[in-house]
Design a protein around this motif. Structure first.
Motif, PDB file in Angstrom:
ATOM      1  N   GLY A  80       0.816  -1.214   0.000  1.00 15.65           N
ATOM      2  CA  GLY A  80       0.000   0.000   0.000  1.00 15.65           C
ATOM      3  C   GLY A  80       0.847   1.260   0.000  1.00 15.65           C
ATOM      4  O   GLY A  80       0.560   2.212  -0.738  1.00 15.65           O
ATOM      5  N   ILE A  81       1.887   1.277   0.816  1.00 15.68           N
ATOM      6  CA  ILE A  81       2.770   2.445   0.865  1.00 15.68           C
ATOM      7  C   ILE A  81       3.487   2.626  -0.473  1.00 15.68           C
ATOM      8  O   ILE A  81       3.579   3.735  -1.002  1.00 15.68           O
ATOM      9  N   ALA A  82       3.995   1.526  -1.027  1.00 12.56           N
ATOM     10  CA  ALA A  82       4.702   1.600  -2.301  1.00 12.56           C
ATOM     11  C   ALA A  82       3.780   2.044  -3.431  1.00 12.56           C
ATOM     12  O   ALA A  82       4.169   2.848  -4.281  1.00 12.56           O
ATOM     13  N   SER A  83       2.540   1.565  -3.424  1.00 16.30           N
ATOM     14  CA  SER A  83       1.619   1.964  -4.493  1.00 16.30           C
ATOM     15  C   SER A  83       1.223   3.428  -4.354  1.00 16.30           C
ATOM     16  O   SER A  83       1.037   4.123  -5.362  1.00 16.30           O
ATOM     17  N   MET A  84       1.121   3.920  -3.131  1.00 17.27           N
ATOM     18  CA  MET A  84       0.792   5.329  -2.926  1.00 17.27           C
ATOM     19  C   MET A  84       1.931   6.222  -3.421  1.00 17.27           C
ATOM     20  O   MET A  84       1.690   7.226  -4.113  1.00 17.27           O
ATOM     21  N   ILE A  85       3.173   5.855  -3.115  1.00 16.41           N
ATOM     22  CA  ILE A  85       4.321   6.620  -3.594  1.00 16.41           C
ATOM     23  C   ILE A  85       4.384   6.580  -5.114  1.00 16.41           C
ATOM     24  O   ILE A  85       4.614   7.603  -5.768  1.00 16.41           O
ATOM     25  N   THR A  86       4.142   5.393  -5.689  1.00 16.25           N
ATOM     26  CA  THR A  86       4.154   5.253  -7.152  1.00 16.25           C
ATOM     27  C   THR A  86       3.062   6.093  -7.786  1.00 16.25           C
ATOM     28  O   THR A  86       3.281   6.726  -8.828  1.00 16.25           O
ATOM     29  N   LEU A  87       1.888   6.107  -7.186  1.00 17.54           N
ATOM     30  CA  LEU A  87       0.778   6.900  -7.723  1.00 17.54           C
ATOM     31  C   LEU A  87       1.121   8.389  -7.744  1.00 17.54           C
ATOM     32  O   LEU A  87       0.913   9.070  -8.759  1.00 17.54           O
ATOM     33  N   PHE A  88       1.671   8.896  -6.647  1.00 14.51           N
ATOM     34  CA  PHE A  88       2.061  10.306  -6.604  1.00 14.51           C
ATOM     35  C   PHE A  88       3.135  10.607  -7.652  1.00 14.51           C
ATOM     36  O   PHE A  88       3.106  11.643  -8.307  1.00 14.51           O
ATOM     37  N   PHE A  89       4.097   9.683  -7.802  1.00 15.78           N
ATOM     38  CA  PHE A  89       5.163   9.886  -8.781  1.00 15.78           C
ATOM     39  C   PHE A  89       4.606   9.897 -10.204  1.00 15.78           C
ATOM     40  O   PHE A  89       4.967  10.751 -11.014  1.00 15.78           O
ATOM     41  N   VAL A  90       3.717   8.955 -10.515  1.00 18.04           N
ATOM     42  CA  VAL A  90       3.145   8.870 -11.865  1.00 18.04           C
ATOM     43  C   VAL A  90       2.315  10.111 -12.185  1.00 18.04           C
ATOM     44  O   VAL A  90       2.391  10.659 -13.289  1.00 18.04           O
ATOM     45  N   VAL A  91       1.524  10.576 -11.227  1.00 15.09           N
ATOM     46  CA  VAL A  91       0.718  11.784 -11.457  1.00 15.09           C
ATOM     47  C   VAL A  91       1.637  12.993 -11.658  1.00 15.09           C
ATOM     48  O   VAL A  91       1.366  13.851 -12.507  1.00 15.09           O
ATOM     49  N   GLY A  92       2.742  13.048 -10.923  1.00 16.18           N
ATOM     50  CA  GLY A  92       3.697  14.138 -11.121  1.00 16.18           C
ATOM     51  C   GLY A  92       4.334  14.104 -12.495  1.00 16.18           C
ATOM     52  O   GLY A  92       4.480  15.141 -13.151  1.00 16.18           O
ATOM     53  N   VAL A  93       4.694  12.912 -12.961  1.00 16.53           N
ATOM     54  CA  VAL A  93       5.278  12.781 -14.295  1.00 16.53           C
ATOM     55  C   VAL A  93       4.238  13.136 -15.354  1.00 16.53           C
ATOM     56  O   VAL A  93       4.557  13.799 -16.352  1.00 16.53           O
ATOM     57  N   LEU A  94       2.997  12.721 -15.165  1.00 19.43           N
ATOM     58  CA  LEU A  94       1.933  13.101 -16.097  1.00 19.43           C
ATOM     59  C   LEU A  94       1.752  14.617 -16.133  1.00 19.43           C
ATOM     60  O   LEU A  94       1.475  15.193 -17.188  1.00 19.43           O
ATOM     61  N   GLY A  95       1.915  15.263 -14.981  1.00 15.78           N
ATOM     62  CA  GLY A  95       1.847  16.719 -14.951  1.00 15.78           C
ATOM     63  C   GLY A  95       2.954  17.352 -15.774  1.00 15.78           C
ATOM     64  O   GLY A  95       2.727  18.351 -16.463  1.00 15.78           O
ATOM     65  N   ILE A  96       4.147  16.765 -15.717  1.00 21.27           N
ATOM     66  CA  ILE A  96       5.254  17.280 -16.529  1.00 21.27           C
ATOM     67  C   ILE A  96       4.947  17.089 -18.014  1.00 21.27           C
ATOM     68  O   ILE A  96       5.141  17.993 -18.823  1.00 21.27           O
ATOM     69  N   VAL A  97       4.448  15.900 -18.375  1.00 22.58           N
ATOM     70  CA  VAL A  97       4.154  15.597 -19.776  1.00 22.58           C
ATOM     71  C   VAL A  97       3.079  16.527 -20.320  1.00 22.58           C
ATOM     72  O   VAL A  97       3.174  17.021 -21.446  1.00 22.58           O
ATOM     73  N   ARG A  98       2.057  16.789 -19.512  1.00 26.38           N
ATOM     74  CA  ARG A  98       0.964  17.658 -19.959  1.00 26.38           C
ATOM     75  C   ARG A  98       1.334  19.131 -19.899  1.00 26.38           C
ATOM     76  O   ARG A  98       0.604  19.969 -20.410  1.00 26.38           O
ATOM     77  N   GLY A  99       2.420  19.460 -19.244  1.00 26.40           N
ATOM     78  CA  GLY A  99       2.847  20.848 -19.135  1.00 26.40           C
ATOM     79  C   GLY A  99       2.233  21.576 -17.957  1.00 26.40           C
ATOM     80  O   GLY A  99       2.322  22.796 -17.862  1.00 26.40           O
ATOM     81  N   ASP A 100       1.617  20.840 -17.045  1.00 31.08           N
ATOM     82  CA  ASP A 100       0.998  21.443 -15.859  1.00 31.08           C
ATOM     83  C   ASP A 100       2.033  21.458 -14.729  1.00 31.08           C
ATOM     84  O   ASP A 100       2.247  20.461 -14.043  1.00 31.08           O
ATOM     85  N   VAL A 101       2.681  22.593 -14.571  1.00 30.59           N
ATOM     86  CA  VAL A 101       3.800  22.691 -13.634  1.00 30.59           C
ATOM     87  C   VAL A 101       3.331  22.546 -12.182  1.00 30.59           C
ATOM     88  O   VAL A 101       3.983  21.878 -11.381  1.00 30.59           O
TER      89      VAL A 101
END
Length: 66
Positions: free
Chosen positions: A15-36
């Motif tokens: 659960g902890i690892a998936s939560m960290i991964t989720l936050f990381f993936v959403v952050g990377v998606l923000g970079i890809v979409r250009g949402d700083v």
């Protein structure tokens, strides 16, 4: 973990690892979409969680050796 508590079970660690991964993936998606703002918020949360887990691990290890 707090004094007197058992080690976390594998489900808690997943659960902890998936939560960290989720936050990381959403952050990377923000970079890809250009949402700083989205990228900065979610990547900083992911980094903070990783650093917190490292500090907890090191303090527990130091407590066991002393």
């Amino acid at each position: 973990m707090a004094r007197g508590q058992q080690n976390p079970n594998p489900l808690q660690l997943i659960g902890i690892a998936s939560m960290i991964t989720l936050f990381f993936v959403v952050g990377v998606l923000g970079i890809v979409r250009g949402d700083v703002i989205l990228a900065v918020v979610f990547l900083s949360i992911a980094i903070a969680l990783v650093l917190f887990m490292i500090v907890v691990y090191l303090s527990a290890r130091r407590r066991l050796h002393s």
